[in-house]
Design a protein around this motif. Structure first.
Motif, PDB file in Angstrom:
ATOM      1  N   SER A 172      20.081  10.063 -22.965  1.00 34.52           N
ATOM      2  CA  SER A 172      20.176  11.158 -21.998  1.00 34.52           C
ATOM      3  C   SER A 172      21.488  11.158 -21.225  1.00 34.52           C
ATOM      4  O   SER A 172      21.795  12.117 -20.527  1.00 34.52           O
ATOM      5  N   GLU A 174      25.573  11.306 -20.522  1.00 39.77           N
ATOM      6  CA  GLU A 174      26.643  12.139 -21.072  1.00 39.77           C
ATOM      7  C   GLU A 174      27.644  11.287 -21.846  1.00 39.77           C
ATOM      8  O   GLU A 174      27.892  10.135 -21.506  1.00 39.77           O
ATOM      9  N   LYS A 175      28.222  11.892 -22.874  1.00 36.71           N
ATOM     10  CA  LYS A 175      29.254  11.199 -23.629  1.00 36.71           C
ATOM     11  C   LYS A 175      30.561  11.194 -22.841  1.00 36.71           C
ATOM     12  O   LYS A 175      30.935  12.183 -22.227  1.00 36.71           O
ATOM     13  N   LYS A 176      31.236  10.044 -22.861  1.00 35.70           N
ATOM     14  CA  LYS A 176      32.514   9.915 -22.177  1.00 35.70           C
ATOM     15  C   LYS A 176      33.635   9.876 -23.207  1.00 35.70           C
ATOM     16  O   LYS A 176      33.407   9.670 -24.396  1.00 35.70           O
TER      17      LYS A 176
END
Length: 444
Positions: A172, A174-176
């Motif tokens: 869940s 966020e992609k960094k």
């Protein structure tokens, strides 16, 4: 189930996931989509995390659909009552399941948001201390909304994983932006670094093989590592314990401290949990792992560890080596790397764990002594295990049937599929998928 820390993990066996997709993709005479019910068992584990384990999937029968042109699928109260009855009998939770057959993360429609919470409340009335909810599948992702006791709002799992070969995981967070440090392993897939940063990996035993595992996982970018070892550095460890120093002998440094020192030199922000005892003393820390790699010494320890991993839908990778010598023949180095995935063959299926081996070991208990160990076989086996882990998590090689049992011949320097693979059934009879979760004691 009391209120936890709002961290929820949902694990589904690959066989159940395939069963759900197969059923939900069937056409109906008038309904535009199909519905099913996923039965689960749940438990609060380490740090208040709610672990939800799927145990069974039951489709809604054709005659329980109600014709309604304004919704994709409408089911009768009889279908819901039947699901409630099963929850009551199973003493578990239940999820309403349907499919949005596209790629990417699915989201509930307006109709889903208005109608499904009432269904979930019905399940919660039957099993108030279990997790209940909504699960929406897509071709390659998931959406889940979960109702647990003590929480007014519906919660979303931090992770949803399909446990099989390969694994399919959704987080869940966020992609960094990815670091340039990992540019040269980008062939593992565009999401590989995201997976490595979020997956939880356990290492059982930080001796010869375990120290190679920790070092290599750190170089891959695996950030969440739980290490179990109750031992200190001794002089006999220096020939194979990667990262140990001569000064550690005098200081009686914990092996887990060596692990933290090595891993944090590579990833300063790594989240390392050092467990300075046997895993049996803190099993809930093992249960939060997505994958466990073990370098334990005995067959009985392997048996216990594999059983615990199977019970909580955790993939387990075992490594081990030994040196044998008969009469005046040269010493023979051999070893194994075994992948034990819930729903697939286990170490007993492969014939690696047998009643005879366990009995002979038990008969020699306390008289075995130290086994011969050297650094290079441990390195070969650990590297092979890490490669198996990477393929399991990222599926970079696109091989669904990659070998689960590899044999190492240290004299010849070869690693190859074990001959027993040819004679092993693909279905495990020792650990049925419906016998997962916390042990249930039946009063006689």
């Amino acid at each position: 189930m009391k209120k936890g820390n709002n961290t929820i993990c949902l694990r589904i066996p690959q066989a159940l996931h395939q069963k759900m997709l197969g059923d939900l993709r069937r056409t109906h005479s008038f309904a535009y989509e199909r519905v099913g019910f996923l039965h689960t068992t749940s438990k609060i584990i380490a740090n208040g995390t709610v672990l939800i384990i799927a145990t069974d999937y039951v489709p809604v029968e054709d005659d329980h659909y109600i014709e309604d042109k304004y919704v994709g699928a409408k089911i009768s109260s009889g279908a819901i009552r039947a699901a409630m009855q099963r929850s009551l009998e199973k003493k578990g939770g239940c999820f309403h399941v349907h499919l949005h057959d596209h790629c990417g993360k699915p989201y509930p429609s307006r109709t889903d948001k208005s109608s499904l919470p009432g269904v979930v409340e019905s399940f919660a009335n039957i099993a108030p201390f279990q997790a209940n909810g909504i699960l929406i599948l897509s071709k390659d992702s998931f959406y889940a909304s979960v109702k647990i006791a003590g929480e007014k709002k519906y919660l979303h799992p931090k992770s949803i994983s399909i446990v099989g070969k390969p694994m399919l995981m959704s987080f869940s967070v966020e992609k960094k932006l990815e670091s340039k440090v990992y540019d040269r392993q980008s062939f593992l897939g565009e999401s590989s670094q995201f997976l490595f940063e979020n997956i939880k990996v356990g290492i059982i035993g930080y001796g010869g093989g375990g120290s190679h595992l920790g070092q290599q996982l750190a170089h891959l970018g695996v950030k969440n590592i739980i290490i179990f070892d109750d031992d200190i550095v001794e002089d006999t460890n220096l020939n194979r314990l990667v990262g140990a120093w001569f000064s550690d002998i005098k200081k009686a440094t914990l092996k887990t401290s060596v692990a933290k020192r090595i891993i944090r030199k590579v990833i300063p922000t790594a989240n390392i949990i050092a467990v300075n005892c046997r895993w049996q003393n803190q099993p809930e820390l093992l249960q939060i792992c997505d994958v466990v790699l073990g370098g334990v010494d005995t067959y009985s320890e392997r048996q216990q560890l594999e059983a615990e991993c199977r019970r909580y839908l955790i993939s387990y990778i075992d490594i081990g080596m030994d040196v044998h010598q008969i009469d005046e023949e040269p010493p023979s180095i051999s070893g194994q790397v075994i992948l034990s995935v819930p729903g697939s063959p286990c170490m007993s299926c492969f014939g690696f764990l047998t009643d005879r081996k366990l009995a002979l070991e038990a008969a020699k208990y306390g008289k075995v002594g130290g086994r011969p160990q050297v650094v290079w076989p441990n390195g070969v086996l650990a590297s092979t295990a890490v490669g198996m882990f990477v393929n399991l998590v990222t599926n970079w090689a696109q091989e669904k049937d990659f070998p689960s049992y590899l044999a190492y011949n240290g004299n010849l320097g070869t690693v190859e599929e074990h001959i027993r693979l040819k004679y092993t059934d693909k279905v495990c009879l020792h650990f049925p998928l419906d016998q997962v979760g916390p042990p249930v004691f039946v009063k006689l």
